[in-house]
Design a protein around this motif. Structure first.
Motif, PDB file in Angstrom:
ATOM      1  N   UNK A 137       0.823  -1.213   0.000  1.00 32.31           N
ATOM      2  CA  UNK A 137       0.000   0.000   0.000  1.00 32.31           C
ATOM      3  C   UNK A 137       0.854   1.259   0.000  1.00 32.31           C
ATOM      4  N   UNK A 138       2.143   1.094  -0.184  1.00 32.21           N
ATOM      5  CA  UNK A 138       3.037   2.240  -0.334  1.00 32.21           C
ATOM      6  C   UNK A 138       3.370   2.406  -1.808  1.00 32.21           C
ATOM      7  N   UNK A 139       3.142   3.594  -2.332  1.00 28.94           N
ATOM      8  CA  UNK A 139       3.342   3.871  -3.749  1.00 28.94           C
ATOM      9  C   UNK A 139       4.458   4.899  -3.916  1.00 28.94           C
ATOM     10  N   UNK A 140       5.440   4.575  -4.766  1.00 28.86           N
ATOM     11  CA  UNK A 140       6.554   5.476  -5.036  1.00 28.86           C
ATOM     12  C   UNK A 140       6.402   6.076  -6.427  1.00 28.86           C
ATOM     13  N   UNK A 141       6.471   7.409  -6.516  1.00 32.39           N
ATOM     14  CA  UNK A 141       6.315   8.091  -7.801  1.00 32.39           C
ATOM     15  C   UNK A 141       7.469   9.068  -8.013  1.00 32.39           C
ATOM     16  N   UNK A 142       7.634   9.494  -9.266  1.00 30.53           N
ATOM     17  CA  UNK A 142       8.662  10.465  -9.619  1.00 30.53           C
ATOM     18  C   UNK A 142       8.052  11.502 -10.550  1.00 30.53           C
ATOM     19  N   UNK A 143       8.787  12.596 -10.783  1.00 32.03           N
ATOM     20  CA  UNK A 143       8.259  13.633 -11.675  1.00 32.03           C
ATOM     21  C   UNK A 143       8.769  13.486 -13.100  1.00 32.03           C
ATOM     22  N   UNK A 166       3.581   6.654 -13.345  1.00 37.51           N
ATOM     23  CA  UNK A 166       3.215   5.371 -12.747  1.00 37.51           C
ATOM     24  C   UNK A 166       1.820   4.976 -13.217  1.00 37.51           C
ATOM     25  N   UNK A 167       1.685   3.766 -13.776  1.00 37.93           N
ATOM     26  CA  UNK A 167       0.396   3.270 -14.264  1.00 37.93           C
ATOM     27  C   UNK A 167      -0.126   2.199 -13.315  1.00 37.93           C
ATOM     28  N   UNK A 168      -1.311   2.428 -12.769  1.00 39.71           N
ATOM     29  CA  UNK A 168      -1.950   1.476 -11.865  1.00 39.71           C
ATOM     30  C   UNK A 168      -3.125   0.822 -12.588  1.00 39.71           C
ATOM     31  N   UNK A 223       4.490  12.645  -9.940  1.00 36.24           N
ATOM     32  CA  UNK A 223       4.815  13.689  -8.966  1.00 36.24           C
ATOM     33  C   UNK A 223       4.838  15.046  -9.664  1.00 36.24           C
ATOM     34  N   UNK A 224       4.233  16.043  -9.027  1.00 37.60           N
ATOM     35  CA  UNK A 224       4.258  17.404  -9.570  1.00 37.60           C
ATOM     36  C   UNK A 224       5.536  18.118  -9.149  1.00 37.60           C
ATOM     37  N   UNK A 273       4.864   8.275  -1.783  1.00 35.31           N
ATOM     38  CA  UNK A 273       6.157   8.888  -1.486  1.00 35.31           C
ATOM     39  C   UNK A 273       6.889   9.216  -2.779  1.00 35.31           C
ATOM     40  N   UNK A 274       7.813  10.174  -2.680  1.00 33.75           N
ATOM     41  CA  UNK A 274       8.628  10.531  -3.839  1.00 33.75           C
ATOM     42  C   UNK A 274       9.857   9.642  -3.907  1.00 33.75           C
ATOM     43  N   UNK A 275      10.154   9.133  -5.117  1.00 36.89           N
ATOM     44  CA  UNK A 275      11.356   8.333  -5.317  1.00 36.89           C
ATOM     45  C   UNK A 275      11.821   8.519  -6.759  1.00 36.89           C
ATOM     46  N   UNK A 276      12.850   9.306  -6.934  1.00 40.09           N
ATOM     47  CA  UNK A 276      13.352   9.564  -8.287  1.00 40.09           C
ATOM     48  C   UNK A 276      14.077   8.351  -8.861  1.00 40.09           C
ATOM     49  N   UNK A 277      14.716   7.577  -8.020  1.00 44.34           N
ATOM     50  CA  UNK A 277      15.533   6.460  -8.497  1.00 44.34           C
ATOM     51  C   UNK A 277      14.757   5.166  -8.714  1.00 44.34           C
ATOM     52  N   UNK A 278      13.700   4.932  -7.930  1.00 45.07           N
ATOM     53  CA  UNK A 278      12.981   3.652  -8.055  1.00 45.07           C
ATOM     54  C   UNK A 278      11.475   3.820  -7.904  1.00 45.07           C
ATOM     55  N   UNK A 279      10.834   4.550  -8.825  1.00 42.58           N
ATOM     56  CA  UNK A 279       9.369   4.676  -8.755  1.00 42.58           C
ATOM     57  C   UNK A 279       8.688   3.379  -9.177  1.00 42.58           C
ATOM     58  N   UNK A 280       7.454   3.182  -8.743  1.00 47.80           N
ATOM     59  CA  UNK A 280       6.667   2.035  -9.195  1.00 47.80           C
ATOM     60  C   UNK A 280       6.167   2.309 -10.613  1.00 47.80           C
TER      61      UNK A 280
END
Length: 274
Positions: free
Chosen positions: A31-37, A41-43, A75-76, A100-107
Motif C-alpha cells: 500500500x506504499x506507492x513510489x512516484x517520480x516527476x 506510474x500506471x496502476x 509527482x508534480x 512517497x517521492x522516489x526519483x531512483x525507483x518509482x513504481x
C-alpha cells in the motif's frame, strides 16, 4: 569448482533480474506507492475506476485515455511530504495508498489486485450501482460459450458478427465479434442499432426506430488493422415484428467504410437468460 561459481553468480544475476521485473511490471503487493516527476506510474485495477482522490497537489492523477481501469500518477514536485491516494472501483472496493517521492525507483506499470482493497464495502448511489451491475453482466457475457451462428456480415474487409444475445433485468446484452482484415485501422464514428421495415412501399417513407445503447463494454474507438475484438453492447429490451428487422451498423470516422448486419425476429427467439 569454477563452473559451480559461475552457476552461483549467474543464478544471483537472474534472481535480481526477476525481482526487478516483478518490481516494475508485476503484481503490486504493497500500500506504499513510489512516484517520480520524470516518469509516469500506471496502476491497473481489476474493475473500472469510479473515483480517485489525492491528498495534496504534490501529485498529478488522471485516467488513461480510452480505458476505465487504468490510473496514471506522477509527482508534480521534485520532492514532497508523503501524501495519500484513494480509489474506488466499480466492484465496490476501496483502495488506499501512501504516496512517497522516489526519483531512483518509482513504481511502474503495477497491476493492483483485489487483495489490496480495504475490507469495507462501498455503498454506491443507485445510478452508479446499476452501472456497476451492468458492467459485471457484460463481463459475464464474454465468458459464455458462443452459441449463435450465421448472424454475420463482411464489407471492405471489415466483419461484424453477433455471437450471443442475453437478457437480464429488461436489458439485452449483444456480444459482438469485430474483424478488421484490412491493412488500415478502422476508426469508429458510430455503432448504431436501429429497427427498419423489411420492405419499403413506394407510397410511404421507410421508418427507422433508433435504439440507444445503455453502454458498450469496453468502448470502441478503433479496430486496429488485421485484428479481432470482442465487445458487449447493452440495449433496452425490445421486440421485432415479422415485417421488420434489426440493423447493427458500424460507421467509420472521417471515412467511407461501413459494415452492417441485419437480424430478423428469428434471432430474438435464441436469446438466453444471463
Amino acid at each position: 569448482m569454477k563452473n559451480l561459481k559461475r552457476i552461483i553468480v549467474w543464478s544471483f544475476v537472474l534472481l535480481c533480474t526477476v525481482i526487478q521485473a516483478q518490481e516494475y511490471n508485476g503484481n503490486f503487493n504493497s500500500n506504499e506507492l513510489r512516484v517520480a516527476n520524470n516518469m509516469t506510474t500506471s496502476l491497473v485495477f481489476p474493475f473500472a475506476i469510479i473515483s480517485a482522490d489525492k491528498g495534496s497537489e504534490a501529485i498529478v492523477v488522471d485516467k488513461a485515455k480510452g480505458v476505465e481501469n487504468i490510473l496514471l500518477v506522477k509527482a508534480y514536485d521534485s520532492d514532497f511530504v508523503p501524501t495519500n491516494l484513494t480509489i474506488v472501483t466499480a466492484d465496490g472496493n476501496l483502495y488506499s495508498f501512501i504516496v512517497n517521492y522516489s526519483e531512483s525507483s518509482p513504481n511502474i506499470n503495477q497491476v493492483i489486485t483485489a487483495e489490496l482493497a480495504v475490507k469495507q464495502q462501498v455503498v454506491f448511489s443507485p445510478e452508479i450501482e446499476n452501472k456497476s451491475k451492468i458492467e459485471h453482466n457484460a463481463n459475464l457475457c464474454l465468458l459464455k460459450t458462443k452459441f449463435l451462428k450465421g448472424f454475420k456480415s463482411k464489407e471492405f474487409n471489415l466483419g461484424i458478427q453477433v455471437t450471443g444475445i442475453y437478457v437480464q433485468d429488461n436489458l439485452f446484452y449483444f456480444r459482438l465479434h469485430l474483424i478488421n482484415d484490412s491493412m488500415i485501422d478502422f476508426e469508429v464514428d458510430q455503432l448504431r442499432f436501429f429497427i427498419r421495415d423489411q420492405k419499403k412501399s413506394k407510397r410511404t417513407a421507410s421508418q427507422e426506430l433508433e435504439i440507444i445503447p445503455v453502454g458498450i463494454f469496453d468502448s470502441i474507438t478503433i479496430v486496429p488493422h488485421e485484428s479481432e475484438l470482442e465487445r458487449v453492447v447493452v440495449t433496452p429490451k425490445f421486440t421485432i415484428s415479422n415485417k421488420k428487422y434489426l440493423i447493427i451498423q458500424l460507421l467509420e470516422k472521417n471515412g467511407t467504410r461501413q459494415v452492417g448486419l441485419k437480424i430478423n425476429r428469428r434471432a430474438l427467439t435464441k436469446i438466453l437468460p444471463l
